[in-house]
Each structure stands twice: as structure tokens, then as C-alpha cells.
Design an enzyme around this catalytic site. Structure first.
Site, mmCIF file in Angstrom:
data_model
loop_
_atom_site.group_PDB
_atom_site.id
_atom_site.type_symbol
_atom_site.label_atom_id
_atom_site.label_comp_id
_atom_site.label_asym_id
_atom_site.label_seq_id
_atom_site.Cartn_x
_atom_site.Cartn_y
_atom_site.Cartn_z
ATOM 1 N N HIS A 42 0.854 -1.185 0.000
ATOM 2 C CA HIS A 42 0.000 0.000 0.000
ATOM 3 C C HIS A 42 0.892 1.237 0.000
ATOM 4 O O HIS A 42 2.101 1.136 0.190
ATOM 5 C CB HIS A 42 -0.944 0.004 1.207
ATOM 6 C CG HIS A 42 -0.253 -0.114 2.529
ATOM 7 N ND1 HIS A 42 0.322 -1.294 2.958
ATOM 8 C CD2 HIS A 42 -0.022 0.800 3.512
ATOM 9 C CE1 HIS A 42 0.857 -1.103 4.156
ATOM 10 N NE2 HIS A 42 0.677 0.148 4.509
ATOM 11 N N HIS A 86 -0.742 0.788 11.596
ATOM 12 C CA HIS A 86 -0.764 0.235 10.253
ATOM 13 C C HIS A 86 0.538 -0.544 10.058
ATOM 14 O O HIS A 86 1.256 -0.828 11.021
ATOM 15 C CB HIS A 86 -0.957 1.332 9.200
ATOM 16 C CG HIS A 86 0.027 2.448 9.284
ATOM 17 N ND1 HIS A 86 1.226 2.418 8.628
ATOM 18 C CD2 HIS A 86 -0.016 3.627 9.967
ATOM 19 C CE1 HIS A 86 1.888 3.540 8.874
ATOM 20 N NE2 HIS A 86 1.167 4.285 9.688
#
Length: 373
Positions: free
Chosen positions: A62, A295
Site C-alpha cells: 500500500h 498500520h
């Protein structure tokens, strides 16, 4: 809730290295209209900062926070590599999930995916997938990877005076969820229960079971059967082997003479005792101050610190479901869905446990590689 569609899945993919795999994922996100063309640079930069390999043959490339402005719409694309892709450090990815998300939306996506993908045995299942339907079933949690076990399946202090009653109640709980049938209940009652020791009995059935599940029932007052105490019955209804890790946890509990903990716990604690290895050691709570929670990057930093110590380390999100997980597993840590302000409780067991707590606390205070908030 993330909903995967056939057009999100690309089977039979191949890539010479992880950079090529990431570029292919970025191209797919762009073609779907989820991101601008330059998003690929953020994905490659993120990978250069910290590996996005989670474990179990899964990577989640990502973008960086700097490239979130290039995200038009939250979504994912999934590439399946049956031959695997070298993700560095001897790790092989069979599944790469490209994520495009604005703000903290990625945490919800990661939590959903990692909760499913952290189950035991999932790597082999993913590698062997030969259809989009099979892959979607796993990623959406439709394919059972863990047994049904939650507080609603626990009945404490039931007014029973014989073992057959307890077995019937335990089986009936599962029947009410439509995971077993009348035939299952009758089979469990006819088979009786086996004495495991310390007041715990095991009942089971494999007939007409549609979903593997565990239930647990205790009597209001303990009683004896054939000279053995009855303090609780664990019912196992199985149509596959996903409950075996739970039985291993139970075996350790019995071996350590700690079954009594089951009989003095509330329903939520019973689920924890049957789901995770029990650690007896020091605990400490730390607040996560990272703007975007845990994250992949700060999560990887936290796991890296934990792995420096030989002590067993469990962590639970006090703002989540309360389940403790292995702090040395990136996938399990990310599955906690930790956001800014959430408090994490770490429990350690081992000679260097106190040093581990100190190091973890310092790393969290320093921002886990993202600077102090």
C-alpha cells in the site's frame, strides 16, 4: 465491511520479484479508477521503508501517507501467485493484496483481512486456491478457518444435577445456532462424555455438523459421576479440524493444573482461556499515539522490538475484543485494529520479560518509527 468481487481477483499471476508484483498491483488499482497513476511510487516507497509481508504467505502493499491524496476511492485488488514471489528475507508471498485507502480506512480493511488470514493453516489453503470463488470465500471469512467460539456459546451455573443434562444443554446451544441437528444432539447424548480431569468433561459429535463449534456449560453446583467431580462440560461439534488448536490450548491448561480457571471465569474469559495460551507474568499498558494507528509500518516496528526478546509476549487491544495475541506476529498485531488513542496491554513471561516491556514502552513512546505525536 470490505466486499470482494470476482473483478478484484487475478489468479495465476507471476512476478520475478516483489517490485514487479507491486507495480502490477498498482496498475490494477489505477485501471479500476481507485488511484492516480503516481500511487505506484508510494507503494514502492512504503515497501522500501518496511516490508509489507505479513506472514502466512501474504503481503499487503500500500502507499505512504504522503500519497494518500492520490487515492480516489477506497478499495483493493488481489493477485494470486501459485508459484510464489520472493518477498525478501527468505519469505514467499502467494497472495498480494494491493490496498488503496484514504485516512484511517485502511485500518478497517487490514483488521478484516488479517483476522481471517491469521488463522492456522491458511497459507496452504491460499496457495492451493484454484478459483476466484474459493479465494473470495477465504478472504471474506466464509470458509471456516477457526471454530465458532464466543461468549454466547457459554452457559454458566446451569441448574443441572446430572451429566446428561449438561451434555444436552451444551449440544442444544449449538443446535439453536443451526450448526448441528437433532441427530447431532442425540449422538452427543448417546456417546456420553469423557473425563479429562480436574472436574472437566469432554462431549463431542461429528454427525450432521455444518460448522465446527465449541460450547461450554457448568452446573450451578458441582456433583460427582462414578466418583469423579463434574464442574463443567466442553462440547465439540466438528466437521473439520479447525478446533484442534483450541484443544491444544486446553491440553496445556490441564497439564499446568489450571482447569480451575475455567470454572471461576466469566463467559468472555472462558473464551480467552480456550483460545489462547495463558501467560502468567508481568503486564503493562501503553497508549498508541501514532496519528494513523498501527498500520503496517509502526506495526512492523513493534513486532521487531518484541522479537528481540526470548520471553513470550502477548498483547491485547483494550478498546477491541479483548483477545490477546502473539506480539511477535505482525499479522495478529495488525488484526487488533489499533487506532490512535487505543491502549495496548502487554503480558510477558520469561527471563527477559521486564526488559521486553521496557523496550516496547520506549518504542511506543518514540512513535514506532514515525516520531513522537
Amino acid at each position: 465491511m470490505l466486499s470482494l468481487r470476482h473483478q478484484d481477483i487475478q489468479l495465476q499471476q507471476a512476478a520475478d520479484n516483489k517490485q514487479a508484483a507491486i507495480r502490477a498491483l498498482a496498475a490494477g488499482l489505477s485501471q479500476k479508477g481507485l488511484v492516480e497513476q503516481g500511487y505506484v511510487n508510494g507503494m514502492l516507497a512504503r515497501e522500501a521503508q518496511n516490508s509489507t509481508f505479513l506472514g502466512n504467505g501474504i503481503a499487503i502493499p500500500h502507499g505512504t501517507t504522503d500519497t494518500r491524496g492520490l487515492v480516489k476511492q477506497t478499495g483493493v485488488i488481489v493477485h494470486h501467485f501459485p508459484q510464489g514471489v520472493d518477498w525478501g528475507d527468505g519469505k514467499t508471498a502467494y497472495l498480494a493484496i494491493g490496498i488503496a485507502a484514504k485516512s484511517d480506512e485502511h485500518l478497517g480493511i487490514l483488521k478484516q483481512l488479517t483476522k481471517v488470514l491469521s488463522a492456522d493453516g491458511v497459507e496452504q489453503k491460499l496457495q492451493q486456491c484454484d478459483s476466484a470463488d474459493a479465494l473470495i470465500a477465504i478472504l471474506n471469512g466464509e470458509a471456516q478457518l477457526e471454530p465458532e467460539l464466543e461468549p454466547g456459546l457459554i452457559q454458566l451455573a446451569f441448574p443441572a444435577t446430572d451429566l446428561i443434562q449438561l451434555i444436552a444443554v451444551a449440544a442444544g446451544i449449538l443446535k439453536n445456532r443451526q450448526w448441528v441437528s437433532n441427530e447431532s444432539v442425540a449422538d452427543a447424548i448417546a456417546s456420553g462424555a469423557s473425563y479429562l480431569g480436574q472436574g472437566l468433561w469432554l462431549a463431542k459429535t461429528g454427525k450432521s455438523v455444518t460448522r465446527t463449534a465449541l460450547s461450554f456449560v457448568t452446573p450451578a453446583q458441582a456433583f460427582d459421576v462414578d466418583g469423579q467431580p463434574v464442574r463443567g462440560v466442553l462440547m465439540v461439534a466438528a466437521c473439520n479440524g479447525v478446533h484442534l488448536p483450541n484443544l491444544n490450548v486446553l491440553a496445556k491448561l490441564l497439564y499446568n493444573q489450571q482447569a480451575d480457571k475455567l470454572f471461576s471465569a466469566d463467559a468472555e474469559k472462558v473464551v480467552s482461556l480456550l483460545s489462547e495460551e495463558l501467560l502468567e507474568g508481568n503486564s503493562q499498558v501503553f497508549k498508541i499515539r501514532n496519528a494513523h494507528g498501527l498500520h503496517a509500518r509502526p506495526g512492523a516496528m513493534l513486532v521487531s522490538v518484541a522479537k528481540k526478546f526470548s520471553a513470550n509476549i502477548l498483547v491485547k487491544n483494550l478498546h477491541g475484543d479483548g483477545k490477546a495475541v502473539n506480539a511477535k506476529s505482525l499479522m495478529k498485531v495488525i488484526a487488533l485494529g489499533v487506532k490512535q488513542g487505543h491502549e495496548l496491554e502487554f503480558t510477558v513471561q520469561g527471563d527477559d520479560g521486564d526488559q521486553a516491556l521496557a523496550a516496547i514502552g520506549l518504542a511506543i513512546a518514540d512513535g514506532l518509527g514515525e516520531g513522537r505525536a
